[in-house]
Design a protein around this motif. Structure first.
Motif, PDB file in Angstrom:
ATOM      1  N   PRO A 235      35.892  42.017  38.039  1.00 51.33           N
ATOM      2  CA  PRO A 235      37.012  41.735  38.950  1.00 51.33           C
ATOM      3  C   PRO A 235      38.209  41.107  38.230  1.00 51.33           C
ATOM      4  O   PRO A 235      38.702  40.053  38.611  1.00 51.33           O
ATOM      5  CB  PRO A 235      36.387  40.751  39.939  1.00 51.33           C
ATOM      6  N   TRP A 236      38.680  41.774  37.192  1.00 51.46           N
ATOM      7  CA  TRP A 236      39.758  41.180  36.390  1.00 51.46           C
ATOM      8  C   TRP A 236      41.015  40.935  37.221  1.00 51.46           C
ATOM      9  O   TRP A 236      41.681  39.902  37.056  1.00 51.46           O
ATOM     10  CB  TRP A 236      40.081  42.077  35.194  1.00 51.46           C
ATOM     11  N   ALA A 237      41.366  41.875  38.095  1.00 51.40           N
ATOM     12  CA  ALA A 237      42.577  41.696  38.906  1.00 51.40           C
ATOM     13  C   ALA A 237      42.441  40.480  39.826  1.00 51.40           C
ATOM     14  O   ALA A 237      43.393  39.705  40.000  1.00 51.40           O
ATOM     15  CB  ALA A 237      42.866  42.958  39.721  1.00 51.40           C
ATOM     16  N   LYS A 238      41.275  40.299  40.431  1.00 53.81           N
ATOM     17  CA  LYS A 238      41.056  39.140  41.303  1.00 53.81           C
ATOM     18  C   LYS A 238      41.046  37.838  40.497  1.00 53.81           C
ATOM     19  O   LYS A 238      41.505  36.793  40.971  1.00 53.81           O
ATOM     20  CB  LYS A 238      39.735  39.302  42.063  1.00 53.81           C
ATOM     21  N   ILE A 239      40.494  37.888  39.285  1.00 57.28           N
ATOM     22  CA  ILE A 239      40.512  36.701  38.432  1.00 57.28           C
ATOM     23  C   ILE A 239      41.951  36.337  38.082  1.00 57.28           C
ATOM     24  O   ILE A 239      42.338  35.161  38.090  1.00 57.28           O
ATOM     25  CB  ILE A 239      39.679  36.930  37.156  1.00 57.28           C
ATOM     26  N   ASN A 240      42.751  37.354  37.794  1.00 57.11           N
ATOM     27  CA  ASN A 240      44.167  37.114  37.500  1.00 57.11           C
ATOM     28  C   ASN A 240      44.864  36.483  38.701  1.00 57.11           C
ATOM     29  O   ASN A 240      45.641  35.529  38.565  1.00 57.11           O
ATOM     30  CB  ASN A 240      44.840  38.435  37.127  1.00 57.11           C
ATOM     31  N   TRP A 241      44.562  37.001  39.907  1.00 56.13           N
ATOM     32  CA  TRP A 241      45.139  36.428  41.133  1.00 56.13           C
ATOM     33  C   TRP A 241      44.719  34.980  41.305  1.00 56.13           C
ATOM     34  O   TRP A 241      45.538  34.109  41.626  1.00 56.13           O
ATOM     35  CB  TRP A 241      44.689  37.254  42.339  1.00 56.13           C
ATOM     36  N   LEU A 242      43.423  34.703  41.100  1.00 54.69           N
ATOM     37  CA  LEU A 242      42.918  33.348  41.297  1.00 54.69           C
ATOM     38  C   LEU A 242      43.517  32.380  40.277  1.00 54.69           C
ATOM     39  O   LEU A 242      43.925  31.264  40.633  1.00 54.69           O
ATOM     40  CB  LEU A 242      41.392  33.346  41.197  1.00 54.69           C
ATOM     41  N   LEU A 243      43.604  32.805  39.024  1.00 53.43           N
ATOM     42  CA  LEU A 243      44.196  31.938  38.011  1.00 53.43           C
ATOM     43  C   LEU A 243      45.670  31.671  38.312  1.00 53.43           C
ATOM     44  O   LEU A 243      46.161  30.555  38.108  1.00 53.43           O
ATOM     45  CB  LEU A 243      44.036  32.556  36.618  1.00 53.43           C
ATOM     46  N   ARG A 401      31.557  35.298  33.679  1.00 50.61           N
ATOM     47  CA  ARG A 401      31.689  33.900  33.260  1.00 50.61           C
ATOM     48  C   ARG A 401      33.097  33.367  33.498  1.00 50.61           C
ATOM     49  O   ARG A 401      33.269  32.200  33.857  1.00 50.61           O
ATOM     50  CB  ARG A 401      31.288  33.748  31.789  1.00 50.61           C
ATOM     51  N   PHE A 402      34.094  34.207  33.303  1.00 53.12           N
ATOM     52  CA  PHE A 402      35.453  33.778  33.632  1.00 53.12           C
ATOM     53  C   PHE A 402      35.569  33.485  35.125  1.00 53.12           C
ATOM     54  O   PHE A 402      36.208  32.504  35.533  1.00 53.12           O
ATOM     55  CB  PHE A 402      36.471  34.846  33.224  1.00 53.12           C
ATOM     56  N   ALA A 403      34.955  34.332  35.949  1.00 51.83           N
ATOM     57  CA  ALA A 403      35.004  34.121  37.396  1.00 51.83           C
ATOM     58  C   ALA A 403      34.290  32.828  37.777  1.00 51.83           C
ATOM     59  O   ALA A 403      34.793  32.050  38.600  1.00 51.83           O
ATOM     60  CB  ALA A 403      34.361  35.311  38.111  1.00 51.83           C
ATOM     61  N   GLU A 404      33.118  32.578  37.197  1.00 53.62           N
ATOM     62  CA  GLU A 404      32.390  31.341  37.492  1.00 53.62           C
ATOM     63  C   GLU A 404      33.237  30.117  37.187  1.00 53.62           C
ATOM     64  O   GLU A 404      33.333  29.182  37.998  1.00 53.62           O
ATOM     65  CB  GLU A 404      31.108  31.275  36.653  1.00 53.62           C
ATOM     66  N   THR A 405      33.866  30.117  36.015  1.00 49.79           N
ATOM     67  CA  THR A 405      34.658  28.959  35.597  1.00 49.79           C
ATOM     68  C   THR A 405      35.884  28.782  36.480  1.00 49.79           C
ATOM     69  O   THR A 405      36.220  27.665  36.891  1.00 49.79           O
ATOM     70  CB  THR A 405      35.077  29.114  34.126  1.00 49.79           C
ATOM     71  N   ALA A 406      36.564  29.888  36.788  1.00 52.26           N
ATOM     72  CA  ALA A 406      37.747  29.805  37.650  1.00 52.26           C
ATOM     73  C   ALA A 406      37.380  29.306  39.049  1.00 52.26           C
ATOM     74  O   ALA A 406      38.123  28.517  39.652  1.00 52.26           O
ATOM     75  CB  ALA A 406      38.435  31.164  37.731  1.00 52.26           C
ATOM     76  N   LEU A 407      36.235  29.723  39.564  1.00 52.85           N
ATOM     77  CA  LEU A 407      35.813  29.276  40.893  1.00 52.85           C
ATOM     78  C   LEU A 407      35.452  27.792  40.910  1.00 52.85           C
ATOM     79  O   LEU A 407      35.673  27.103  41.909  1.00 52.85           O
ATOM     80  CB  LEU A 407      34.626  30.119  41.372  1.00 52.85           C
ATOM     81  N   LEU A 408      34.902  27.286  39.816  1.00 50.94           N
ATOM     82  CA  LEU A 408      34.628  25.847  39.748  1.00 50.94           C
ATOM     83  C   LEU A 408      35.935  25.053  39.765  1.00 50.94           C
ATOM     84  O   LEU A 408      36.031  23.997  40.398  1.00 50.94           O
ATOM     85  CB  LEU A 408      33.825  25.523  38.487  1.00 50.94           C
ATOM     86  N   MET A 409      36.955  25.566  39.078  1.00 48.71           N
ATOM     87  CA  MET A 409      38.262  24.916  39.125  1.00 48.71           C
ATOM     88  C   MET A 409      38.849  24.992  40.529  1.00 48.71           C
ATOM     89  O   MET A 409      39.478  24.041  41.009  1.00 48.71           O
ATOM     90  CB  MET A 409      39.208  25.574  38.117  1.00 48.71           C
TER      91      MET A 409
END
Length: 476
Positions: A235-243, A401-409
């Motif tokens: 989900p790179w696009a969603k990760i980009n949105w979340l970041l 792993r990027f998603a996990e870390t971003a969600l913790l933030m």
């Protein structure tokens, strides 16, 4: 606009900060009901696939199991009266109990049929759950859990006698096995096992002792089970949105990337998360320096993980000083004690009837409850980051792993902005892999440790360490 509507929905659905004293948290006795269990099984695919409450991210579309035949064979021996066993499962996410229910209700029976193993219904287990779950989910959850075999436990209590006695009796005498998450809580990481609490090993040794006293021949086992989540599509696009959202919410300039970079799992996402992490730590350090008068010297080129651990320690110390709780053990141990201390200020066992208090005492009790809830927020933020390691993203720079870390933030920022329980955005559909490990014989270890008390304590400690190693090997 879409996010604003979701945010408004969450703000009206999630529990807010506590402003008044509450009745004591009573024990919820388990009251297993096969009919309720069957209804849960029927609804399970829908619950896993669709989000039915803001706190349930769900979106699980596929669950597969490796070595499910091990559990099928264990259930056959259990039903024949030859063994007792406890399922010790990993607990990375809130969906884990649903995945375990799917494993036992569908995948284990399937494996049994494939290997011609005859089993009797129900293929199920009692389980231990954290009493606080009913506080943020609602009393209905306690009602449901009690009827599908759940036993509530107060995690931070030195001895939760009623819960321990109930779990001990079910392990030795229940008609179905029992399941426990030895980590004690979620850590948000499919690739990291948090330090295990000693309760599972102790339950195992107690079960052997109870069987010995009753002259029963069953062998006692603990079965490690790993649960790992993966996104069906990265989900790179969603990760980009979340970041981008996290950057904006934290006061950073949003780091825009080109369409060709969105699906690039290279350094750009790692750099953004590191930049965001550094900024959040700097902001929180200044917050604690200025408003809580903490000595947090600025040391040039200090490693990120060192600063993070110092910040977590600071947050816990502030709460510990307020509740007069000693700073002993690892971060998880300290969080558990603080949770129990806070609950003792909020859910008052020492007040028989809150409504009968005179206005002065009621006002003081409400004051204490509100302040305790605020002090506990320091601990709640620490809880989100206890499993963070320096090399987690470098070792495997995957979208998961990027998603996990971003969600913790996201959890951290949402706790500070809105409520005590963040409603996570769904980044994509997920699949789950459940791996069953080789059973660990508790009876064999118990028999070898009967020489003296020191040997028994050492055996329990070694069992916990070996279970930790087994779970770690299952996810690697």
């Amino acid at each position: 606009m879409l996010y604003n509507r979701k945010k408004h929905h969450l703000e009206n659905s999630l529990p807010k900060s506590i402003h008044s004293t509450q009745p004591p948290l009573k024990f919820i006795p388990q009251n297993f009901n096969p009919l309720i269990l069957q209804m849960m099984r029927w609804c399970l695919p829908f619950i896993l696939r669709f989000r039915t409450r803001p706190w349930l991210t769900a979106g699980v579309v596929k669950i597969e199991a490796e070595n499910a035949e091990i559990l099928a064979e264990l259930y056959q021996q259990f039903q024949a009266g030859k063994i007792r066993f406890l399922i010790a499962f990993r607990h990375p996410e809130v969906e884990d109990p649903l995945c375990m229910l799917y494993l036992l209700s569908r995948l284990v029976p399937k494996a049994a049929r494939q290997h011609q193993i005859n089993l009797q219904e129900p293929i199920h287990s009692h389980f231990i759950y954290e009493r606080g779950m009913t506080l943020w989910a609602g009393n209905w959850l306690g009602w449901l859990f009690s009827r599908v075999g759940g036993v509530p436990v107060r995690r931070g209590r030195r001895v939760d006698k009623l819960a321990i006695q109930t779990a001990r009796d079910l392990f030795a005498n229940g008609k179905i096995p029992i399941a426990v998450a030895p980590e004690g809580g979620t850590n948000g990481h499919s690739g990291i096992v948090s330090p295990l609490e000693p309760g599972v090993a102790q339950l195992g040794f107690w079960c052997v002792e109870d069987l010995q006293k009753s002259d029963r021949p069953e062998t006692v086992f603990i079965v490690p089970v790993a649960i790992q989540y993966r996104y069906v599509q990265p989900p790179w696009a969603k990760i980009n949105w979340l970041l981008s959202k996290l950057e904006a919410d934290s006061g950073l300039t949003v780091q825009s990337i080109s369409p060709s970079q969105i699906d690039n799992p290279g350094e750009i996402y790692h750099e953004r998360i590191c930049r965001l992490g550094e900024h959040l730590i700097t902001e929180m350090e200044e917050f604690y320096r200025r408003f809580y008068h903490q000595d947090l010297p600025q040391i040039p080129n200090q490693p990120f993980i060192t600063r993070l651990h110092r910040l977590l320690d600071t947050g816990l110390k502030i709460a510990e000083q307020y509740f007069d709780v000693p700073a002993q053990g690892n971060f998880i141990d300290r969080c558990r004690r603080l949770e129990e201390a806070g609950w003792n200020y909020i859910y008052r066992d020492d007040i028989p009837d809150i409504n009968s208090l005179p206005p002065l005492k009621r006002g003081l009790a409400d004051w204490i409850a509100e302040e305790a809830d605020l002090r506990m927020q320091h601990m709640r933020i620490v809880e989100s980051f206890v499993a963070i390691t320096e090399n987690y993203l470098k070792e495997e720079p995957s979208s998961d792993r990027f998603a996990e870390t971003a969600l913790l933030m996201y959890d951290m920022l949402t706790r500070i902005q809105n409520s005590t329980l963040p409603g996570r955005p769904r980044l994509g559909l997920r699949q789950v892999k459940i791996t069953v490990g080789e059973p660990i014989s508790v009876t064999e270890r118990w028999e070898k440790s009967q020489n003296n008390r020191h040997a028994a304590r050492q055996a329990a400690s070694n069992l916990t360490k070996d279970l930790q190693t087994a779970l770690e090997n299952l996810i690697n």
